[in-house]
Design a protein around this motif. Sequence first.
Motif, PDB file in Angstrom:
ATOM      1  N   ILE A  94      -1.475   4.105 -14.913  1.00  0.00           N
ATOM      2  CA  ILE A  94      -1.134   2.693 -14.751  1.00  0.00           C
ATOM      3  C   ILE A  94      -1.156   2.294 -13.279  1.00  0.00           C
ATOM      4  O   ILE A  94      -1.665   1.229 -12.907  1.00  0.00           O
ATOM      5  CB  ILE A  94       0.255   2.401 -15.368  1.00  0.00           C
ATOM      6  CG1 ILE A  94       0.197   2.541 -16.896  1.00  0.00           C
ATOM      7  CG2 ILE A  94       0.755   1.007 -14.968  1.00  0.00           C
ATOM      8  CD1 ILE A  94       1.551   2.479 -17.584  1.00  0.00           C
ATOM      9  N   PHE A  95      -0.607   3.164 -12.412  1.00  0.00           N
ATOM     10  CA  PHE A  95      -0.476   2.831 -10.994  1.00  0.00           C
ATOM     11  C   PHE A  95      -1.638   3.328 -10.139  1.00  0.00           C
ATOM     12  O   PHE A  95      -1.795   2.908  -8.995  1.00  0.00           O
ATOM     13  CB  PHE A  95       0.836   3.403 -10.438  1.00  0.00           C
ATOM     14  CG  PHE A  95       2.058   2.627 -10.835  1.00  0.00           C
ATOM     15  CD1 PHE A  95       2.527   1.595 -10.049  1.00  0.00           C
ATOM     16  CD2 PHE A  95       2.721   2.912 -12.023  1.00  0.00           C
ATOM     17  CE1 PHE A  95       3.647   0.870 -10.415  1.00  0.00           C
ATOM     18  CE2 PHE A  95       3.840   2.193 -12.408  1.00  0.00           C
ATOM     19  CZ  PHE A  95       4.309   1.163 -11.600  1.00  0.00           C
ATOM     20  N   GLY A  96      -2.422   4.247 -10.678  1.00  0.00           N
ATOM     21  CA  GLY A  96      -3.526   4.787  -9.901  1.00  0.00           C
ATOM     22  C   GLY A  96      -3.060   5.663  -8.762  1.00  0.00           C
ATOM     23  O   GLY A  96      -3.758   5.796  -7.742  1.00  0.00           O
ATOM     24  N   ARG A  97      -1.900   6.281  -8.893  1.00  0.00           N
ATOM     25  CA  ARG A  97      -1.373   7.192  -7.876  1.00  0.00           C
ATOM     26  C   ARG A  97      -0.439   8.193  -8.542  1.00  0.00           C
ATOM     27  O   ARG A  97       0.039   7.974  -9.656  1.00  0.00           O
ATOM     28  CB  ARG A  97      -0.670   6.440  -6.754  1.00  0.00           C
ATOM     29  CG  ARG A  97       0.549   5.660  -7.172  1.00  0.00           C
ATOM     30  CD  ARG A  97       1.177   4.932  -5.976  1.00  0.00           C
ATOM     31  NE  ARG A  97       0.304   3.868  -5.490  1.00  0.00           N
ATOM     32  CZ  ARG A  97      -0.020   3.711  -4.215  1.00  0.00           C
ATOM     33  NH1 ARG A  97       0.436   4.561  -3.309  1.00  0.00           N
ATOM     34  NH2 ARG A  97      -0.796   2.711  -3.828  1.00  0.00           N
ATOM     35  N   SER A  98      -0.168   9.280  -7.843  1.00  0.00           N
ATOM     36  CA  SER A  98       0.614  10.359  -8.439  1.00  0.00           C
ATOM     37  C   SER A  98       2.110  10.040  -8.428  1.00  0.00           C
ATOM     38  O   SER A  98       2.591   9.242  -7.624  1.00  0.00           O
ATOM     39  CB  SER A  98       0.375  11.670  -7.680  1.00  0.00           C
ATOM     40  OG  SER A  98       0.776  11.548  -6.333  1.00  0.00           O
ATOM     41  N   VAL A  99       2.816  10.691  -9.330  1.00  0.00           N
ATOM     42  CA  VAL A  99       4.268  10.575  -9.418  1.00  0.00           C
ATOM     43  C   VAL A  99       4.883  11.864  -8.878  1.00  0.00           C
ATOM     44  O   VAL A  99       4.462  12.961  -9.248  1.00  0.00           O
ATOM     45  CB  VAL A  99       4.733  10.359 -10.873  1.00  0.00           C
ATOM     46  CG1 VAL A  99       6.258  10.288 -10.937  1.00  0.00           C
ATOM     47  CG2 VAL A  99       4.112   9.108 -11.467  1.00  0.00           C
ATOM     48  N   ALA A 100       5.870  11.729  -8.013  1.00  0.00           N
ATOM     49  CA  ALA A 100       6.582  12.899  -7.491  1.00  0.00           C
ATOM     50  C   ALA A 100       7.694  13.259  -8.471  1.00  0.00           C
ATOM     51  O   ALA A 100       8.662  12.505  -8.626  1.00  0.00           O
ATOM     52  CB  ALA A 100       7.161  12.595  -6.118  1.00  0.00           C
ATOM     53  N   GLU A 134       0.813  -1.219   0.000  1.00  0.00           N
ATOM     54  CA  GLU A 134       0.000   0.000   0.000  1.00  0.00           C
ATOM     55  C   GLU A 134       0.846   1.269   0.000  1.00  0.00           C
ATOM     56  O   GLU A 134       0.409   2.322  -0.437  1.00  0.00           O
ATOM     57  CB  GLU A 134      -0.937  -0.001   1.211  1.00  0.00           C
ATOM     58  CG  GLU A 134      -1.936  -1.157   1.203  1.00  0.00           C
ATOM     59  CD  GLU A 134      -2.854  -1.124   2.408  1.00  0.00           C
ATOM     60  OE1 GLU A 134      -2.727  -0.187   3.226  1.00  0.00           O
ATOM     61  OE2 GLU A 134      -3.696  -2.038   2.536  1.00  0.00           O
ATOM     62  N   ASP A 135       2.059   1.146   0.524  1.00  0.00           N
ATOM     63  CA  ASP A 135       2.964   2.288   0.621  1.00  0.00           C
ATOM     64  C   ASP A 135       3.893   2.282  -0.588  1.00  0.00           C
ATOM     65  O   ASP A 135       4.997   1.753  -0.543  1.00  0.00           O
ATOM     66  CB  ASP A 135       3.761   2.196   1.931  1.00  0.00           C
ATOM     67  CG  ASP A 135       4.677   3.390   2.144  1.00  0.00           C
ATOM     68  OD1 ASP A 135       4.683   4.288   1.282  1.00  0.00           O
ATOM     69  OD2 ASP A 135       5.389   3.409   3.154  1.00  0.00           O
ATOM     70  N   THR A 136       3.447   2.855  -1.700  1.00  0.00           N
ATOM     71  CA  THR A 136       4.232   2.888  -2.929  1.00  0.00           C
ATOM     72  C   THR A 136       4.540   4.334  -3.309  1.00  0.00           C
ATOM     73  O   THR A 136       3.636   5.165  -3.396  1.00  0.00           O
ATOM     74  CB  THR A 136       3.495   2.210  -4.097  1.00  0.00           C
ATOM     75  OG1 THR A 136       3.208   0.853  -3.759  1.00  0.00           O
ATOM     76  CG2 THR A 136       4.335   2.243  -5.364  1.00  0.00           C
ATOM     77  N   MET A 137       5.814   4.605  -3.536  1.00  0.00           N
ATOM     78  CA  MET A 137       6.266   5.947  -3.907  1.00  0.00           C
ATOM     79  C   MET A 137       6.799   5.908  -5.331  1.00  0.00           C
ATOM     80  O   MET A 137       7.646   5.078  -5.668  1.00  0.00           O
ATOM     81  CB  MET A 137       7.359   6.419  -2.949  1.00  0.00           C
ATOM     82  CG  MET A 137       7.861   7.815  -3.218  1.00  0.00           C
ATOM     83  SD  MET A 137       9.117   8.295  -1.984  1.00  0.00           S
ATOM     84  CE  MET A 137       9.361  10.014  -2.429  1.00  0.00           C
ATOM     85  N   LEU A 138       6.277   6.769  -6.187  1.00  0.00           N
ATOM     86  CA  LEU A 138       6.760   6.880  -7.557  1.00  0.00           C
ATOM     87  C   LEU A 138       7.512   8.197  -7.691  1.00  0.00           C
ATOM     88  O   LEU A 138       6.969   9.262  -7.369  1.00  0.00           O
ATOM     89  CB  LEU A 138       5.609   6.840  -8.561  1.00  0.00           C
ATOM     90  CG  LEU A 138       4.919   5.491  -8.783  1.00  0.00           C
ATOM     91  CD1 LEU A 138       3.864   5.246  -7.716  1.00  0.00           C
ATOM     92  CD2 LEU A 138       4.282   5.439 -10.166  1.00  0.00           C
ATOM     93  N   VAL A 139       8.771   8.113  -8.135  1.00  0.00           N
ATOM     94  CA  VAL A 139       9.578   9.322  -8.294  1.00  0.00           C
ATOM     95  C   VAL A 139      10.144   9.372  -9.702  1.00  0.00           C
ATOM     96  O   VAL A 139      10.491   8.346 -10.296  1.00  0.00           O
ATOM     97  CB  VAL A 139      10.727   9.377  -7.268  1.00  0.00           C
ATOM     98  CG1 VAL A 139      10.187   9.453  -5.847  1.00  0.00           C
ATOM     99  CG2 VAL A 139      11.673   8.192  -7.405  1.00  0.00           C
ATOM    100  N   ALA A 140      10.209  10.571 -10.232  1.00  0.00           N
ATOM    101  CA  ALA A 140      10.769  10.790 -11.563  1.00  0.00           C
ATOM    102  C   ALA A 140      11.904  11.798 -11.453  1.00  0.00           C
ATOM    103  O   ALA A 140      11.858  12.720 -10.632  1.00  0.00           O
ATOM    104  CB  ALA A 140       9.692  11.293 -12.521  1.00  0.00           C
ATOM    105  N   THR A 141      12.917  11.638 -12.302  1.00  0.00           N
ATOM    106  CA  THR A 141      14.120  12.452 -12.170  1.00  0.00           C
ATOM    107  C   THR A 141      14.354  13.341 -13.396  1.00  0.00           C
ATOM    108  O   THR A 141      13.413  13.921 -13.933  1.00  0.00           O
ATOM    109  CB  THR A 141      15.328  11.549 -11.865  1.00  0.00           C
ATOM    110  OG1 THR A 141      15.440  10.540 -12.888  1.00  0.00           O
ATOM    111  CG2 THR A 141      15.144  10.863 -10.526  1.00  0.00           C
TER     112      THR A 141
END
Length: 502
Positions: free
Chosen positions: A107-113, A81-88
């Motif tokens: 795709i992931f149903g959550r935001s990307v940082a 449940e604790d998934t972090m998406l980061v982009a560089t």
Amino acid sequence: MPNRSPLVGGPAAVVDIGSNSIRLVVFRDRSRAAPVVFNERVTCGIGRDLAATGRLHPDGVTQALANLPRFAAIVRTMGVEDTMLVATAATREAADGAEFLKRVEAIFGRSVAQLDGDQEARFAACGVISGLPEAHGVAADLGGGSLELAAVSAGEVGEHGSLPLGPLRLAATLGEDNGGLADHIDEVLSTFPWIRGAVDGGAIYAVGGAWRALARLHMVQTKYPLRVIHNYRMTGRETFDFCELVAGLGAESLSRISAVPRARVSTLPIAATVLARLIRTSKAEQVVFSANGIREGSQFDALDEETRAADPLIVACEHLAARESRALGSGTALFDWVDPLFVGEKENLRRLRRAACLLADIGWHEHPDYRAEQVYFRILRLPLLALSHAEKTKIALAVYRRYTGAKGGATLRVANALLTPEDVDWSRRLGAALRLAETLTGGSAVLLEGVGLKLKSQQLTLTLAPGHADLFGDLVSSRFAALAKLFGVSGVIKGDGLREKV
């Protein structure tokens, strides 16, 4: 005793969307030394030609979008449940970067940082600190599009920022002009005048897949006995010369070297040039390779202050002992029992002894004929943090001797190469003490309460408290005699009318 840290929450995942690769890492929990339970990378190269076109590479985008649903499915299946998406760098600079990230979010149903350069540098530095708490110098994370630099000292991040020195970017803008490449890198590095002062007396902590490939290649070329990247160390001069050598090799030459990953063949010479110029700029006398970077740093940064302060070596050993040891697995009773043998030892050795006591019983379920060897190699290859290669080997050798491993042979190649005679003596003495404890008690920490060791002058005494004389036997006598011999003293066993000199 070193600080301890409990398991924190359930599993956590990080999806790192980089210029060259996209990686999913799943951590078992949010503790100080959380084990990685899944780690997979897809080399997409979405940042290829970005410097020339201003857009993400279309083939890379297609490949990424084809593979990311797999990552999303794995995260869901694992119940993370604790998934972090980061982009560089690539997505923050590309004209179509935001559009690509929207498709990732779907795709992931959550935001990307979307990290800026400072955030990326800070996370990378936190990753270095998480694995090397005593780091002092500059954390340097080389990605496909950028180089993140941060001063690190005493567990804190100092000045930091991002520079446009990633191999994919440099290849697109400068091509194969090696002379021009070095001059360009020097010019860009000069915009961070704090680099040299931050490294003074410290090291460059190299992070990133390209530099890990360099370290792996150096290990092969020098026949280094332990193929573990984390905390692999080279002198600045040695690293500079090796980087200059690799930078002069063409793609065809590198492709014939099996130790060079195929995906790194085209960019490895550029990555080597960047590291060489950073060494020249900083005057670094040492380069340390870190397996931890932005992904581990993002997790470390989210921990509370008390959890961050825990010793990752001891935490990892505690967790392993709790899962795999018998009663002695708590380590505390065993640590206290052998304590009289190591009066006045330095704190770093006390810490290693604590780790060895925690790991002393993890081989009980192995086949008796192979326990010593299996445990030795396992400890050498465990992803333990905050530990030099020699220190890890000392722990492995101590537990190997706890299982009565042979003194010689090819098995001990790593120990023979990395340890001093004093290191070997320490490991053999500790291993013999741990072996005696197991022999006396059969792995029951409760029975240790009725048995005591005392080392004074030229005599080692084993005292069996009233009611514990039945623990004595021929095997106890012989193993106690072996321990006394390693300390160069005579031995006496006492208890309930029993007095035996060995």
